[in-house]
Scaffold this motif. Structure first.
Motif, mmCIF file in Angstrom:
data_model
loop_
_atom_site.group_PDB
_atom_site.id
_atom_site.type_symbol
_atom_site.label_atom_id
_atom_site.label_comp_id
_atom_site.label_asym_id
_atom_site.label_seq_id
_atom_site.Cartn_x
_atom_site.Cartn_y
_atom_site.Cartn_z
ATOM 1 N N ILE A 75 47.299 43.616 3.515
ATOM 2 C CA ILE A 75 46.884 43.611 5.006
ATOM 3 C C ILE A 75 46.054 44.738 5.396
ATOM 4 O O ILE A 75 46.428 45.706 4.722
ATOM 5 N N GLY A 77 43.869 46.688 8.911
ATOM 6 C CA GLY A 77 43.321 46.611 10.266
ATOM 7 C C GLY A 77 41.900 46.817 10.087
ATOM 8 O O GLY A 77 41.420 47.625 9.482
ATOM 9 N N PHE A 158 49.875 53.761 11.400
ATOM 10 C CA PHE A 158 49.282 52.555 11.744
ATOM 11 C C PHE A 158 48.088 52.787 12.730
ATOM 12 O O PHE A 158 48.621 53.443 13.910
ATOM 13 N N VAL A 159 46.859 52.366 12.372
ATOM 14 C CA VAL A 159 46.053 52.484 13.704
ATOM 15 C C VAL A 159 45.825 51.524 14.672
ATOM 16 O O VAL A 159 45.837 50.357 14.527
ATOM 17 N N ALA A 177 41.044 49.859 7.995
ATOM 18 C CA ALA A 177 42.390 50.891 7.841
ATOM 19 C C ALA A 177 43.579 50.431 7.200
ATOM 20 O O ALA A 177 43.885 49.338 7.581
ATOM 21 N N GLU A 178 44.081 51.147 6.435
ATOM 22 C CA GLU A 178 45.405 50.978 5.666
ATOM 23 C C GLU A 178 46.281 52.047 5.354
ATOM 24 O O GLU A 178 45.624 53.033 5.887
ATOM 25 N N MET A 179 47.309 51.849 4.516
ATOM 26 C CA MET A 179 47.978 53.092 4.446
ATOM 27 C C MET A 179 48.302 53.443 2.873
ATOM 28 O O MET A 179 49.241 54.445 2.557
ATOM 29 N N SER A 202 44.695 41.660 9.227
ATOM 30 C CA SER A 202 45.834 40.992 9.851
ATOM 31 C C SER A 202 45.774 41.254 11.333
ATOM 32 O O SER A 202 46.342 40.811 12.491
ATOM 33 N N ASP A 203 44.790 42.296 11.909
ATOM 34 C CA ASP A 203 44.541 42.960 13.138
ATOM 35 C C ASP A 203 43.223 43.522 13.035
ATOM 36 O O ASP A 203 42.614 43.930 12.042
ATOM 37 N N ALA A 205 43.029 46.532 14.291
ATOM 38 C CA ALA A 205 43.348 48.223 14.505
ATOM 39 C C ALA A 205 43.324 48.814 16.109
ATOM 40 O O ALA A 205 42.742 49.808 16.329
ATOM 41 N N VAL A 213 49.655 41.633 14.210
ATOM 42 C CA VAL A 213 50.516 41.734 12.828
ATOM 43 C C VAL A 213 51.595 40.901 12.973
ATOM 44 O O VAL A 213 51.903 39.928 11.974
HETATM 45 N N1 ADE Z 1 47.951 47.469 7.874
HETATM 46 C C1 ADE Z 1 47.589 46.524 8.660
HETATM 47 N N2 ADE Z 1 46.898 46.918 9.939
HETATM 48 C C2 ADE Z 1 46.947 48.193 9.854
HETATM 49 C C3 ADE Z 1 46.356 49.032 11.065
HETATM 50 N N3 ADE Z 1 45.783 48.789 11.978
HETATM 51 N N4 ADE Z 1 46.677 50.565 10.510
HETATM 52 C C4 ADE Z 1 47.065 50.782 9.318
HETATM 53 N N5 ADE Z 1 47.555 49.844 8.360
HETATM 54 C C5 ADE Z 1 47.550 48.524 8.789
#
Ligand code: ADE
Length: 237
Positions: A75, A77, A158-159, A177-179, A202-203, A205, A213
């Motif tokens: 997932i 953002g 998490f943004v 954005a993710e991690m 999923s969102d 951000a 989320v």
């Molecule tokens: N994974 C899913 N949504 C995220 C977000 N907003 N920021 C960072 N990682 C995410």
């Protein structure tokens, strides 16, 4: 051999359910699942969140399992304008947006590698053939306007603030954005291995990201994994 990394359990559940002839190997605190998905020999692992966990797993997959392609699913953002929850982002390149040498004269996202400019972020590029397979696979599930190919920005955060989201757009033209993805494509690049990332939003951000989320994590994680399974099928045909 293909290595697949998802950070969270929600991101690998569907893939494990699709796996045949599963064999487990434990290395450190991670479990690696070797088997066959959609006709392709793969090794799947749940890395845990963040760039260090993802990098560890990417290197183990290369060194211990002889992986020559790395795929990251999960997932994300949405960062670019006009994106929707449920959209797919496939990375053509990645940046580590929290890498910050700006106090000593580099732009944010620049890794300060010898011989490289200080005024440009460091991008690692994904494999064009793998991107095309993922795009074709995604088209089996959704219309073209919901499938995006662009930069994915990774950071150990998490943004959910619009200032950060805006910065990711302005500095890197980031789509999502993710991690983890940036770390995986970085490790792949340094090892001469090809890599790609598929993420389902999923969102967006923003300030609603937490609730989004909570509501859409599993749906988005499964959509990303479904597309990955279809990609593996296409590669087997
Ligand atoms: N994974 C899913 N949504 C995220 C977000 N907003 N920021 C960072 N990682 C995410």
């Amino acid at each position: 051999m293909i290595g697949i990394i998802g950070a969270m359990q929600s991101e690998i559940t569907l893939l494990r359910a699709q796996m045949q002839n599963e064999k487990q190997t434990v290395l450190g605190n991670k479990v690696y699942y070797e088997g066959v998905i959609a006709g392709q020999a793969v090794v799947l692992t749940q890395s845990g969140m963040g760039k260090v966990n993802a990098a560890m797993c990417a290197q183990q997959l290369i060194d211990r399992f002889g992986v020559d392609k790395l795929i990251n699913t999960g997932i994300a953002g949405g960062v670019a304008l006009g994106l929707h929850v449920g959209d797919i982002v496939i990375a053509d390149k990645t940046v580590e947006h929290d890498f910050d040498l700006s106090p000593v004269g580099y732009v944010k996202g620049c890794l300060g590698k010898d011989g490289e400019p200080k005024d440009e972020p460091t991008y690692y590029y994904t494999d064009k053939v793998l991107v095309e397979y993922l795009q074709k696979a995604a088209q089996q599930y959704m219309s073209a306007e919901n499938i995006h190919i662009g930069c994915i920005a990774s950071g150990d955060q998490f943004v959910s603030r619009k200032e950060v989201k805006q910065e990711l757009r302005n500095c890197y033209n980031a789509y999502a954005a993710e991690m983890e993805g940036g770390a995986i494509v970085h490790v792949a690049g340094e090892n001469g291995v090809s890599a790609v990332i598929v993420r389902c939003l999923s969102d967006l951000a923003d300030e609603n990201a937490h609730e989004s989320v909570d509501n859409f994590e599993q749906l988005a994680a499964d959509r990303s994994a479904d597309i990955l399974v279809s990609m593996l099928k296409l590669m087997s045909d």
